[in-house]
Design a protein around this motif. Structure first.
Motif, PDB file in Angstrom:
ATOM      1  N   ARG A 183       1.954   3.644   7.995  1.00  0.00           N
ATOM      2  CA  ARG A 183       1.384   2.306   8.144  1.00  0.00           C
ATOM      3  C   ARG A 183       1.709   1.843   9.558  1.00  0.00           C
ATOM      4  O   ARG A 183       2.867   1.892   9.990  1.00  0.00           O
ATOM      5  N   ARG A 243      -4.359   4.321   7.089  1.00  0.00           N
ATOM      6  CA  ARG A 243      -5.605   5.043   6.829  1.00  0.00           C
ATOM      7  C   ARG A 243      -5.840   5.190   5.330  1.00  0.00           C
ATOM      8  O   ARG A 243      -4.953   5.569   4.578  1.00  0.00           O
ATOM      9  N   GLY A 244      -7.039   4.838   4.903  1.00  0.00           N
ATOM     10  CA  GLY A 244      -7.371   4.886   3.483  1.00  0.00           C
ATOM     11  C   GLY A 244      -7.108   3.598   2.751  1.00  0.00           C
ATOM     12  O   GLY A 244      -7.397   3.502   1.546  1.00  0.00           O
ATOM     13  N   GLY A 245      -6.587   2.604   3.467  1.00  0.00           N
ATOM     14  CA  GLY A 245      -6.272   1.333   2.832  1.00  0.00           C
ATOM     15  C   GLY A 245      -6.986   0.181   3.503  1.00  0.00           C
ATOM     16  O   GLY A 245      -8.007   0.359   4.172  1.00  0.00           O
ATOM     17  N   LYS A 269      -6.478   9.572  13.820  1.00  0.00           N
ATOM     18  CA  LYS A 269      -6.885   9.251  12.457  1.00  0.00           C
ATOM     19  C   LYS A 269      -5.898   8.320  11.762  1.00  0.00           C
ATOM     20  O   LYS A 269      -6.239   7.676  10.776  1.00  0.00           O
ATOM     21  N   THR A 270      -4.662   8.303  12.221  1.00  0.00           N
ATOM     22  CA  THR A 270      -3.660   7.488  11.544  1.00  0.00           C
ATOM     23  C   THR A 270      -3.143   6.343  12.388  1.00  0.00           C
ATOM     24  O   THR A 270      -2.426   5.480  11.889  1.00  0.00           O
ATOM     25  N   ASN A 287       0.938   9.941   7.067  1.00  0.00           N
ATOM     26  CA  ASN A 287      -0.040   8.854   7.033  1.00  0.00           C
ATOM     27  C   ASN A 287       0.702   7.516   7.089  1.00  0.00           C
ATOM     28  O   ASN A 287       0.734   6.759   6.112  1.00  0.00           O
ATOM     29  N   ILE A 307      -0.156   5.174  -0.621  1.00  0.00           N
ATOM     30  CA  ILE A 307      -0.827   6.067   0.326  1.00  0.00           C
ATOM     31  C   ILE A 307      -0.048   6.243   1.626  1.00  0.00           C
ATOM     32  O   ILE A 307      -0.489   6.956   2.529  1.00  0.00           O
ATOM     33  N   GLN A 340       0.819  -1.209   0.000  1.00  0.00           N
ATOM     34  CA  GLN A 340       0.000   0.000   0.000  1.00  0.00           C
ATOM     35  C   GLN A 340       0.858   1.266   0.000  1.00  0.00           C
ATOM     36  O   GLN A 340       0.465   2.308   0.509  1.00  0.00           O
TER      37      GLN A 340
END
Length: 312
Positions: free
Chosen positions: A34, A48-50, A157-158, A32, A27, A24
């Protein structure tokens, strides 16, 4: 959080990597990262987003990779294409020099584990803790010839916690190699050397975490009649107090083919008894070897009878 709870993976084990070095990568960036979590047999990753990624040690079958998409009624599914990067289904732990965007420099991309000197660890990773020796490669990106420091900030958020705990990182470096060796136990001597931390790189100084991982980790293993455990951490110059890996209790170790397990025990006894010597084992004092054997006698079922003999 629900998946971590179901798999008994402690949130305190959180580690954060900001380099674009995974499936990933598009992103992933310092803003942001992992985040990774682990217990003795499972590693869980999320950005986040994945989607959620999992690597699990299947006893007797090696390491398998799975994904979980974050949508209603989704199920964990096996992902076969992960082996394109994870050759022989091995886990990869990488240290890189990263640009501010998270893009790694190809000429600095190296695989690391518990043998890697501290200076070579954690490029592209955040590293946090109460006591973290200087000299590691984390918390930094490079742009041209200038070095920019980046600190992990609490951001719900992350990540689930504000930590990328130094002790979790050091334990994970050891465990990744052990999981790979147990999945492909072709080299008995290398497996035993890793079990006994024979070739582990010493710490440059004391380390101390901040997330609660240390406390969570140390209470998880069996104790001998004197209250000692292979999960007792040292964290001054070495990872553990008693130089034998807690992974000897794992289902993957139990599932080793009988001839390989017998060869592992024989090699272990040769080193722990003092019959096998050499520079690689010079750090194993008689007291340390005796302590390991006594702990194993009390806590590890199935030991060969010769483990009851005296230590030289």
């Amino acid at each position: 959080p629900a998946l971590l709870e179901a798999l008994h993976v402690p949130v305190e084990s959180q580690m954060a990597v900001f380099s674009k070095t995974s499936l990933q990568g598009m992103i992933i960036q310092p803003s942001n990262p992992r985040v990774l979590y682990f217990n003795d047999s499972v590693a869980v990753g999320w950005v986040r987003g994945g989607f959620i990624e999992l690597a699990a040690q299947n006893p007797g079958q090696g390491i398998a990779f799975y994904v979980l998409l974050q949508r209603p009624d989704e199920h964990i599914t096996r992902r076969q294409d992960c082996v394109k990067c994870h050759k022989s289904s091995a886990l990869l732990l990488r240290s890189v020099t990263s640009a501010p965007s998270g893009v790694p420099s190809d000429d600095t991309d190296t695989n690391v584990d518990g043998r890697t000197p501290f200076s070579g660890l954690w490029g592209g990773w955040f590293v946090t803790g109460k006591v973290v020796p200087a000299g590691h490669s984390g918390n930094a990106v490079f742009e041209k010839a200038e070095r920019h420091r980046i600190e992990l900030a609490p951001d719900p958020k992350t990540s689930l916690t504000p930590s990328s705990d130094i002790v979790a990182l050091m334990v994970f470096a050891h465990q990744v190699r052990m999981m790979n060796l147990l999945a492909n136990p072709d080299n008995v001597n290398e497996l035993v050397d890793s079990l006994l931390f024979a070739d582990a790189a010493p710490f440059p100084g004391k380390v101390a975490g901040e997330s609660g991982f240390t406390e969570n980790f140390t209470v998880g293993g069996p104790k001998d009649s004197k209250g000692r455990s292979l999960r007792d951490l040292d964290l001054e110059r070495h990872l553990v107090r008693y130089p034998c890996s807690y992974m000897i209790y794992s289902d993957a170790f139990d599932a080793l083919p009988a001839p390989i397990k017998q060869a592992v025990y024989k090699r272990m006894w040769g080193i722990l008894s003092g019959e096998v010597t050499g520079p690689l084992y010079a750090h194993l004092s008689r007291e340390a070897r005796r302590a390991v054997v006594e702990i194993l006698r009390d806590t590890r079922s199935g030991l060969p009878d010769y483990f009851q003999q005296a230590i030289r």
